[in-house]
Write a protein that holds these residues in place. Structure first.
Motif, PDB file in Angstrom:
ATOM      1  N   ILE A   1       0.867  -1.183   0.000  1.00  0.00           N
ATOM      2  CA  ILE A   1       0.000   0.000   0.000  1.00  0.00           C
ATOM      3  C   ILE A   1       0.899   1.227   0.000  1.00  0.00           C
ATOM      4  O   ILE A   1       1.878   1.281   0.743  1.00  0.00           O
ATOM      5  CB  ILE A   1      -0.904   0.027   1.254  1.00  0.00           C
TER       6      ILE A   1
ATOM      7  N   ASN B   1      -1.457   6.650   1.385  1.00  0.00           N
ATOM      8  CA  ASN B   1      -2.783   6.021   1.365  1.00  0.00           C
ATOM      9  C   ASN B   1      -3.026   5.269   2.675  1.00  0.00           C
ATOM     10  O   ASN B   1      -4.131   5.280   3.212  1.00  0.00           O
ATOM     11  CB  ASN B   1      -2.925   5.083   0.175  1.00  0.00           C
TER      12      ASN B   1
ATOM     13  N   HIS C   1      -5.866   6.067   5.531  1.00  0.00           N
ATOM     14  CA  HIS C   1      -6.758   5.057   6.114  1.00  0.00           C
ATOM     15  C   HIS C   1      -6.685   5.083   7.645  1.00  0.00           C
ATOM     16  O   HIS C   1      -7.719   5.063   8.328  1.00  0.00           O
ATOM     17  CB  HIS C   1      -6.400   3.661   5.585  1.00  0.00           C
TER      18      HIS C   1
ATOM     19  N   ILE D   1     -14.020   2.158   4.198  1.00  0.00           N
ATOM     20  CA  ILE D   1     -13.963   1.853   2.763  1.00  0.00           C
ATOM     21  C   ILE D   1     -14.706   2.914   1.960  1.00  0.00           C
ATOM     22  O   ILE D   1     -14.227   3.366   0.913  1.00  0.00           O
ATOM     23  CB  ILE D   1     -14.529   0.446   2.485  1.00  0.00           C
TER      24      ILE D   1
ATOM     25  N   TYR E   1     -12.975   5.298  -0.745  1.00  0.00           N
ATOM     26  CA  TYR E   1     -13.487   5.271  -2.121  1.00  0.00           C
ATOM     27  C   TYR E   1     -13.744   6.694  -2.629  1.00  0.00           C
ATOM     28  O   TYR E   1     -13.373   7.031  -3.763  1.00  0.00           O
ATOM     29  CB  TYR E   1     -14.770   4.436  -2.183  1.00  0.00           C
TER      30      TYR E   1
ATOM     31  N   GLY F   1     -10.709   8.238  -3.757  1.00  0.00           N
ATOM     32  CA  GLY F   1     -10.025   7.560  -4.855  1.00  0.00           C
ATOM     33  C   GLY F   1      -8.962   6.573  -4.385  1.00  0.00           C
ATOM     34  O   GLY F   1      -8.031   6.261  -5.125  1.00  0.00           O
ATOM     35  N   ILE F   2      -9.106   6.062  -3.169  1.00  0.00           N
ATOM     36  CA  ILE F   2      -8.137   5.118  -2.599  1.00  0.00           C
ATOM     37  C   ILE F   2      -8.808   3.756  -2.461  1.00  0.00           C
ATOM     38  O   ILE F   2      -9.914   3.649  -1.932  1.00  0.00           O
ATOM     39  CB  ILE F   2      -7.637   5.610  -1.214  1.00  0.00           C
ATOM     40  N   SER F   3      -8.139   2.723  -2.919  1.00  0.00           N
ATOM     41  CA  SER F   3      -8.663   1.360  -2.847  1.00  0.00           C
ATOM     42  C   SER F   3      -8.777   0.885  -1.412  1.00  0.00           C
ATOM     43  O   SER F   3      -8.009   1.296  -0.543  1.00  0.00           O
ATOM     44  CB  SER F   3      -7.741   0.395  -3.605  1.00  0.00           C
ATOM     45  N   SER F   4      -9.695  -0.031  -1.208  1.00  0.00           N
ATOM     46  CA  SER F   4      -9.883  -0.614   0.121  1.00  0.00           C
ATOM     47  C   SER F   4      -8.652  -1.429   0.527  1.00  0.00           C
ATOM     48  O   SER F   4      -8.205  -2.280  -0.227  1.00  0.00           O
ATOM     49  CB  SER F   4     -11.100  -1.521   0.128  1.00  0.00           C
ATOM     50  N   PRO F   5      -8.132  -1.180   1.715  1.00  0.00           N
ATOM     51  CA  PRO F   5      -7.015  -1.994   2.186  1.00  0.00           C
ATOM     52  C   PRO F   5      -7.456  -3.381   2.628  1.00  0.00           C
ATOM     53  O   PRO F   5      -6.632  -4.254   2.861  1.00  0.00           O
ATOM     54  CB  PRO F   5      -6.490  -1.187   3.383  1.00  0.00           C
TER      55      PRO F   5
ATOM     56  N   ASN G   1      -9.193  -5.427   0.796  1.00  0.00           N
ATOM     57  CA  ASN G   1      -9.300  -6.318  -0.362  1.00  0.00           C
ATOM     58  C   ASN G   1      -7.964  -6.953  -0.729  1.00  0.00           C
ATOM     59  O   ASN G   1      -7.809  -7.470  -1.816  1.00  0.00           O
ATOM     60  CB  ASN G   1      -9.835  -5.548  -1.585  1.00  0.00           C
TER      61      ASN G   1
END
Length: 156
Positions: free
Chosen positions: A106, A110, A114, A142, A146, A149-153, A155
């Motif tokens: 990650i 980011n 989180h 999440i 989102y 624009g940051i992906s879920s940690p 996943n």
């Protein structure tokens, strides 16, 4: 109102303070999603520390003798049995954050974003000891990530 300070307790953080401040300002645009309320004044300290500092706090206040990525402390000031102020400390450890970000592939900021979301949700009564509460808090995190624009940690 939300007032905050950034305090540096380690020499690995100073070059990152401007970016951390930008992240905090951006997150505060999502104060409703983070469950901040307009009838409470928040006084938050974001303490940028290291593993030794956070391990000592963890041992002293949580009776856990290990470092962690983040700790959140909240003191509620009530007037006439109603919360009027929250004084909050969110403590971050550079070593643990860096190690976890690398391990989970990650991007560092980011991951910090989180963790700051996580800490801010704790300020506003979100917890994760019970499975049901963990799912609620995780979904909030999440959703905000989102929007940024940051992906879920989760996943990974």
């Amino acid at each position: 109102m939300i007032y905050y300070n950034i305090k540096c307790k380690n020499n690995h953080w100073p070059r990152r303070i401007k970016k951390i401040n930008k992240i905090i300002k951006k997150l505060l645009l999502y104060k409703d999603d983070l469950a901040f309320t307009n009838d409470i004044d928040y006084y938050c300290n974001f303490i940028l520390a290291n593993d030794i500092f956070i391990k000592n706090l963890n041992r002293q206040f949580r009776k856990t003798n290990k470092s962690t990525d983040i700790l959140t402390f909240v003191y509620k000031n009530k007037i006439n049995n109603k919360i009027k102020e929250k004084h909050c400390d969110i403590v971050l450890s550079i070593e643990t954050i860096t190690k976890d970000a690398k391990k989970n592939k990650i991007e560092f900021y980011n991951h910090v974003t989180h963790l700051l979301i996580h800490g801010m949700l704790h300020i506003n009564e979100y917890m994760h000891k019970k499975s049901k509460d963990f799912i609620i808090m995780k979904n909030k995190e999440i959703n905000i990530l989102y929007q940024l624009g940051i992906s879920s940690p989760y996943n990974l």
